[in-house]
Design a protein around this motif. Structure first.
Motif, PDB file in Angstrom:
ATOM      1  N   LYS A   3       0.997  -1.173   0.123  1.00 45.39           N
ATOM      2  CA  LYS A   3      -0.272   0.075   0.081  1.00 45.39           C
ATOM      3  C   LYS A   3       0.789   1.132   0.117  1.00 45.39           C
ATOM      4  O   LYS A   3       2.074   1.135   0.186  1.00 45.39           O
ATOM      5  CB  LYS A   3      -1.026  -0.057   1.209  1.00 45.39           C
ATOM      6  CG  LYS A   3      -0.260   0.146   2.520  1.00 45.39           C
ATOM      7  CD  LYS A   3      -1.118   0.194   3.657  1.00 45.39           C
ATOM      8  CE  LYS A   3      -1.759  -1.257   3.955  1.00 45.39           C
ATOM      9  NZ  LYS A   3      -2.432  -1.393   5.260  1.00 45.39           N
ATOM     10  N   TYR A   5       1.964   4.649   2.136  1.00 40.64           N
ATOM     11  CA  TYR A   5       2.226   4.981   3.284  1.00 40.64           C
ATOM     12  C   TYR A   5       2.319   6.593   3.173  1.00 40.64           C
ATOM     13  O   TYR A   5       3.299   6.797   2.606  1.00 40.64           O
ATOM     14  CB  TYR A   5       3.131   4.026   3.996  1.00 40.64           C
ATOM     15  CG  TYR A   5       3.047   2.776   4.542  1.00 40.64           C
ATOM     16  CD1 TYR A   5       2.229   2.429   5.390  1.00 40.64           C
ATOM     17  CD2 TYR A   5       3.230   1.872   3.560  1.00 40.64           C
ATOM     18  CE1 TYR A   5       1.828   0.983   5.823  1.00 40.64           C
ATOM     19  CE2 TYR A   5       2.971   0.392   3.600  1.00 40.64           C
ATOM     20  CZ  TYR A   5       2.308   0.267   4.837  1.00 40.64           C
ATOM     21  OH  TYR A   5       2.138  -1.087   5.016  1.00 40.64           O
ATOM     22  N   ILE A   7       3.405   9.640   5.380  1.00 40.71           N
ATOM     23  CA  ILE A   7       3.952  10.060   6.507  1.00 40.71           C
ATOM     24  C   ILE A   7       3.678  11.448   6.681  1.00 40.71           C
ATOM     25  O   ILE A   7       4.055  12.307   5.874  1.00 40.71           O
ATOM     26  CB  ILE A   7       5.508   9.716   6.265  1.00 40.71           C
ATOM     27  CG1 ILE A   7       5.719   8.419   6.213  1.00 40.71           C
ATOM     28  CG2 ILE A   7       6.413  10.422   7.492  1.00 40.71           C
ATOM     29  CD1 ILE A   7       7.171   7.812   5.916  1.00 40.71           C
ATOM     30  N   THR A  18      -5.486  12.309   0.613  1.00 39.81           N
ATOM     31  CA  THR A  18      -6.240  10.850   1.164  1.00 39.81           C
ATOM     32  C   THR A  18      -7.603  10.896   0.509  1.00 39.81           C
ATOM     33  O   THR A  18      -8.009   9.565  -0.166  1.00 39.81           O
ATOM     34  CB  THR A  18      -6.369  10.762   2.474  1.00 39.81           C
ATOM     35  OG1 THR A  18      -7.133  11.658   3.058  1.00 39.81           O
ATOM     36  CG2 THR A  18      -4.887  10.566   3.261  1.00 39.81           C
ATOM     37  N   PHE A  28      -4.122   2.748   1.233  1.00 41.30           N
ATOM     38  CA  PHE A  28      -2.929   3.413   1.880  1.00 41.30           C
ATOM     39  C   PHE A  28      -3.176   3.450   3.330  1.00 41.30           C
ATOM     40  O   PHE A  28      -4.495   3.173   3.860  1.00 41.30           O
ATOM     41  CB  PHE A  28      -3.141   4.834   1.404  1.00 41.30           C
ATOM     42  CG  PHE A  28      -4.635   5.645   1.794  1.00 41.30           C
ATOM     43  CD1 PHE A  28      -4.614   6.223   3.166  1.00 41.30           C
ATOM     44  CD2 PHE A  28      -5.621   5.734   1.332  1.00 41.30           C
ATOM     45  CE1 PHE A  28      -5.534   6.964   3.708  1.00 41.30           C
ATOM     46  CE2 PHE A  28      -6.973   6.274   1.761  1.00 41.30           C
ATOM     47  CZ  PHE A  28      -6.751   7.025   2.935  1.00 41.30           C
ATOM     48  N   GLU A  29      -2.473   3.916   4.040  1.00 49.36           N
ATOM     49  CA  GLU A  29      -2.303   4.107   5.534  1.00 49.36           C
ATOM     50  C   GLU A  29      -1.467   5.315   5.859  1.00 49.36           C
ATOM     51  O   GLU A  29      -0.441   5.552   5.225  1.00 49.36           O
ATOM     52  CB  GLU A  29      -1.585   2.835   6.402  1.00 49.36           C
ATOM     53  CG  GLU A  29      -1.458   2.825   7.565  1.00 49.36           C
ATOM     54  CD  GLU A  29      -0.779   1.532   8.229  1.00 49.36           C
ATOM     55  OE1 GLU A  29      -0.305   1.658   9.407  1.00 49.36           O
ATOM     56  OE2 GLU A  29      -0.834   0.481   7.696  1.00 49.36           O
ATOM     57  N   GLU A  30      -2.014   5.914   6.968  1.00 43.16           N
ATOM     58  CA  GLU A  30      -1.460   7.200   7.382  1.00 43.16           C
ATOM     59  C   GLU A  30      -0.608   6.715   8.467  1.00 43.16           C
ATOM     60  O   GLU A  30      -0.682   6.030   9.310  1.00 43.16           O
ATOM     61  CB  GLU A  30      -2.315   8.059   7.878  1.00 43.16           C
ATOM     62  CG  GLU A  30      -3.283   8.779   6.621  1.00 43.16           C
ATOM     63  CD  GLU A  30      -4.111  10.209   6.941  1.00 43.16           C
ATOM     64  OE1 GLU A  30      -3.590  11.019   7.833  1.00 43.16           O
ATOM     65  OE2 GLU A  30      -5.350   9.832   6.995  1.00 43.16           O
ATOM     66  N   TRP A  31       0.621   7.544   8.395  1.00 42.42           N
ATOM     67  CA  TRP A  31       1.688   7.266   9.496  1.00 42.42           C
ATOM     68  C   TRP A  31       1.843   8.693  10.026  1.00 42.42           C
ATOM     69  O   TRP A  31       2.618   9.532   9.572  1.00 42.42           O
ATOM     70  CB  TRP A  31       3.101   6.780   8.738  1.00 42.42           C
ATOM     71  CG  TRP A  31       3.200   5.206   8.795  1.00 42.42           C
ATOM     72  CD1 TRP A  31       2.237   4.191   8.951  1.00 42.42           C
ATOM     73  CD2 TRP A  31       4.367   4.518   8.848  1.00 42.42           C
ATOM     74  NE1 TRP A  31       2.698   2.996   8.900  1.00 42.42           N
ATOM     75  CE2 TRP A  31       3.876   3.157   8.550  1.00 42.42           C
ATOM     76  CE3 TRP A  31       5.694   4.806   8.799  1.00 42.42           C
ATOM     77  CZ2 TRP A  31       4.876   2.003   8.504  1.00 42.42           C
ATOM     78  CZ3 TRP A  31       6.500   3.766   8.298  1.00 42.42           C
ATOM     79  CH2 TRP A  31       6.091   2.432   8.320  1.00 42.42           C
ATOM     80  N   PHE A  49       6.212   4.853   0.371  1.00 48.15           N
ATOM     81  CA  PHE A  49       6.405   5.818   1.627  1.00 48.15           C
ATOM     82  C   PHE A  49       6.508   6.997   0.806  1.00 48.15           C
ATOM     83  O   PHE A  49       7.513   7.357   0.345  1.00 48.15           O
ATOM     84  CB  PHE A  49       7.413   5.347   2.389  1.00 48.15           C
ATOM     85  CG  PHE A  49       7.256   3.779   2.959  1.00 48.15           C
ATOM     86  CD1 PHE A  49       6.488   3.670   4.209  1.00 48.15           C
ATOM     87  CD2 PHE A  49       7.579   2.650   2.362  1.00 48.15           C
ATOM     88  CE1 PHE A  49       6.500   2.318   4.434  1.00 48.15           C
ATOM     89  CE2 PHE A  49       7.463   1.340   2.802  1.00 48.15           C
ATOM     90  CZ  PHE A  49       6.997   1.279   3.823  1.00 48.15           C
TER      91      PHE A  49
END
Length: 316
Positions: A3, A5, A7, A18, A28-31, A49
């Motif tokens: 996915k 990420y 940051i 997003t 996706f994933e939020e860091w 990333f």
């Protein structure tokens, strides 16, 4: 599943991205790296990333977010992960001195700039600059931190030794040649994937709020310099924009390992072009984009999608 990420340390500056990722059905994933921990001996997950760490993170109570992000990016890069705006980009994001040194090395003209730490050294640097008008700014800035215009050394002395003096978070103040634009405008050039997307002209006659982000316009008013007035500057995307500097900017970004950025310049009365800011945590003005029918965050999401698809194709 691999996915994207994202940051960051400020969700207000990620929501437009997003939303586009969701529209395109990109996983996706939020860091949020305003704080956290990780194990250097553990391999990071697979994926793309994208770092949106900001130089102004300390103004939102996240004093060490940039330093922590630097450690995370080193970790990701050490494992060979694909990082968009990695350690090289972050190094320039948090140091305008580093920006100007890199631009100078690449043959791109910037305003004459002196670097100082300590009150007396700031005064001495301004005297050495020798210009009747000059500005100060924080080395680690964002939101126009520490940007002030002075017309005399005496005026600077009253500020530096007075109660309004803003101590830079890294202790470094820049003293810089003041470039006066005849039409009171600046131009910001946007790049995605290291390639030019569009240029937006910012009319600063009603103030100097140069940040194009919607969140900035709402919450971070009056950045970076000028009288605090209610009128906001106008943003307009330039059609058929042609400047020879664009090719140099693309070459510069490639050399620095920067893939997403906004680069700002202005011209003086003689038409001399000065590049004065690189923002690797770029944002876009929604009104200007809607009028022009071009959308930076959509192109960014599509760029990240392409990276993810290529990575998945190689893995398969």
């Amino acid at each position: 599943m691999s996915k994207v990420y994202v940051i960051h340390e400020n969700s207000e500056w990620t929501v437009h991205l997003t939303k586009r990722l969701e529209e395109l059905h990109i996983p996706f994933e939020e860091w949020d790296l305003s704080e956290g921990n990780f194990d250097l001996s553990e391999a990071p997950p697979e994926g793309i990333f994208y770092s949106r760490m900001s130089a102004s993170s300390h103004t939102r109570g996240h004093r060490y977010a940039a330093e922590y992000t630097g450690a995370v990016l080193e970790w990701l890069e050490s494992y060979g992960r694909t990082v968009v705006n990695g350690t090289g980009a972050l190094r320039l994001e948090v140091s305008k001195a580093a920006q100007y040194a890199a631009l100078f090395k690449h043959g791109i003209q910037t305003p004459k700039t002196l670097v100082a730490t300590g009150s007396e050294q700031i005064i001495q640097a301004a005297k050495k600059l020798g210009d009747p008008s000059f500005i100060t700014k924080h080395n680690r800035a964002g939101k126009g931190l520490g940007v002030r215009l002075f017309h005399s050394i005496e005026e600077l002395e009253r500020y530096v030794y007075g109660p309004e003096f803003e101590e830079p978070v890294d202790g470094i103040t820049l003293i810089q040649q003041y470039i006066e634009s005849p039409d009171q405008s600046i131009t910001r050039c946007e790049f995605v994937g290291g390639k030019f997307v569009y240029a937006v002209k910012v009319d600063t006659a009603g103030g100097f709020e140069l940040c194009p982000a919607d969140a900035c316009q709402i919450n971070d008013l009056f950045c970076p310099v000028g009288e605090q007035v209610e009128e906001k500057p106008s943003f307009s995307i330039q059609k058929d924009f042609h400047e020879p500097i664009i090719e140099k900017y693309e070459q510069f970004l490639q050399a620095q390992g920067i893939y997403v950025a906004g680069i700002e310049f202005m011209k003086d009365k003689n038409g001399t072009l000065y590049t004065y800011d690189i923002n690797t945590n770029t944002n876009y003005n929604a009104d200007a984009e809607k009028e022009a029918g071009i959308f930076g965050m959509l192109q960014l999401a599509q760029y990240l999608q392409g990276l993810l698809e290529r990575q998945s194709g190689v893995a398969n």
